[in-house]
Design a protein around this motif. Sequence first.
Motif, PDB file in Angstrom:
ATOM      1  N   GLU A  55      -5.004   8.420  -0.990  1.00  0.00           N
ATOM      2  CA  GLU A  55      -5.416   8.842  -2.324  1.00  0.00           C
ATOM      3  C   GLU A  55      -6.511   7.928  -2.865  1.00  0.00           C
ATOM      4  O   GLU A  55      -6.440   6.706  -2.716  1.00  0.00           O
ATOM      5  N   LEU A  56      -7.508   8.510  -3.494  1.00  0.00           N
ATOM      6  CA  LEU A  56      -8.562   7.742  -4.136  1.00  0.00           C
ATOM      7  C   LEU A  56      -7.988   7.111  -5.406  1.00  0.00           C
ATOM      8  O   LEU A  56      -7.558   7.817  -6.317  1.00  0.00           O
ATOM      9  N   THR A  57      -7.966   5.778  -5.457  1.00  0.00           N
ATOM     10  CA  THR A  57      -7.414   5.092  -6.631  1.00  0.00           C
ATOM     11  C   THR A  57      -8.484   4.421  -7.478  1.00  0.00           C
ATOM     12  O   THR A  57      -8.219   4.047  -8.616  1.00  0.00           O
ATOM     13  N   PHE A  58      -9.696   4.248  -6.927  1.00  0.00           N
ATOM     14  CA  PHE A  58     -10.795   3.659  -7.693  1.00  0.00           C
ATOM     15  C   PHE A  58     -12.109   4.208  -7.173  1.00  0.00           C
ATOM     16  O   PHE A  58     -12.342   4.261  -5.963  1.00  0.00           O
ATOM     17  N   ASP A  59     -12.976   4.624  -8.086  1.00  0.00           N
ATOM     18  CA  ASP A  59     -14.331   5.069  -7.765  1.00  0.00           C
ATOM     19  C   ASP A  59     -15.241   4.477  -8.832  1.00  0.00           C
ATOM     20  O   ASP A  59     -15.100   4.787 -10.017  1.00  0.00           O
ATOM     21  N   SER A  60     -16.170   3.624  -8.425  1.00  0.00           N
ATOM     22  CA  SER A  60     -17.014   2.937  -9.389  1.00  0.00           C
ATOM     23  C   SER A  60     -17.879   3.895 -10.200  1.00  0.00           C
ATOM     24  O   SER A  60     -18.314   3.540 -11.300  1.00  0.00           O
ATOM     25  N   ARG A  80      -5.655   4.499  -1.102  1.00  0.00           N
ATOM     26  CA  ARG A  80      -4.340   3.931  -0.799  1.00  0.00           C
ATOM     27  C   ARG A  80      -3.459   4.992  -0.160  1.00  0.00           C
ATOM     28  O   ARG A  80      -3.395   6.124  -0.626  1.00  0.00           O
ATOM     29  N   ALA A  81      -2.788   4.572   0.928  1.00  0.00           N
ATOM     30  CA  ALA A  81      -1.790   5.406   1.603  1.00  0.00           C
ATOM     31  C   ALA A  81      -0.610   4.506   1.912  1.00  0.00           C
ATOM     32  O   ALA A  81      -0.650   3.717   2.850  1.00  0.00           O
ATOM     33  N   GLY A  82       0.427   4.582   1.103  1.00  0.00           N
ATOM     34  CA  GLY A  82       1.581   3.701   1.283  1.00  0.00           C
ATOM     35  C   GLY A  82       1.181   2.255   1.082  1.00  0.00           C
ATOM     36  O   GLY A  82       0.616   1.885   0.054  1.00  0.00           O
ATOM     37  N   GLU A  83       1.406   1.433   2.096  1.00  0.00           N
ATOM     38  CA  GLU A  83       1.073   0.012   2.017  1.00  0.00           C
ATOM     39  C   GLU A  83      -0.361  -0.289   2.441  1.00  0.00           C
ATOM     40  O   GLU A  83      -0.817  -1.412   2.320  1.00  0.00           O
TER      41      GLU A  83
END
Length: 155
Positions: A55-60, A80-83
Amino acid sequence: MNGDERPESPEEFADGLLEEELRQAAAVLDPVPVELVQAALDAFALHDLDARLAELTFDSLVDALPVRGVTDAPRMLTFRAGEVTVDVEVTEEGLIGQLMPPQSARIEVLGGPQTTHPVIADPLGRFTSDAPPTGPFALRLRTGAEVIVTEWLRA
């Protein structure tokens, strides 16, 4: 007609006819480009059933505050995918990234039809690609234990 089917009402029958006529008209007047159909088929063929989606968690472009005087800052992405976390910097020269926790992996930069640029992440999880994405792209990571695919983004 078997026992599970119910007869169509006249309205449902008319709606079905209208829908079919509209489909035929669209196919003649505004056909789907062959390249788009091929790209869709290629994207489906690339689909890994056992892959986890990162999943995209940050995009500047969306999440960062602008810095005065900086006009062409590189795009920063975090997936992020799990750990597993994948940090990627997208520049005009290519991609620079790192996997966390640090680990070796084979990373494929997926683009349009038939374009895959494989790179290797070193034991510290660092990787670079000198082929900058020019359109929609995603990353496919193959670690020893799993396959992770990022969301598709526009460069």
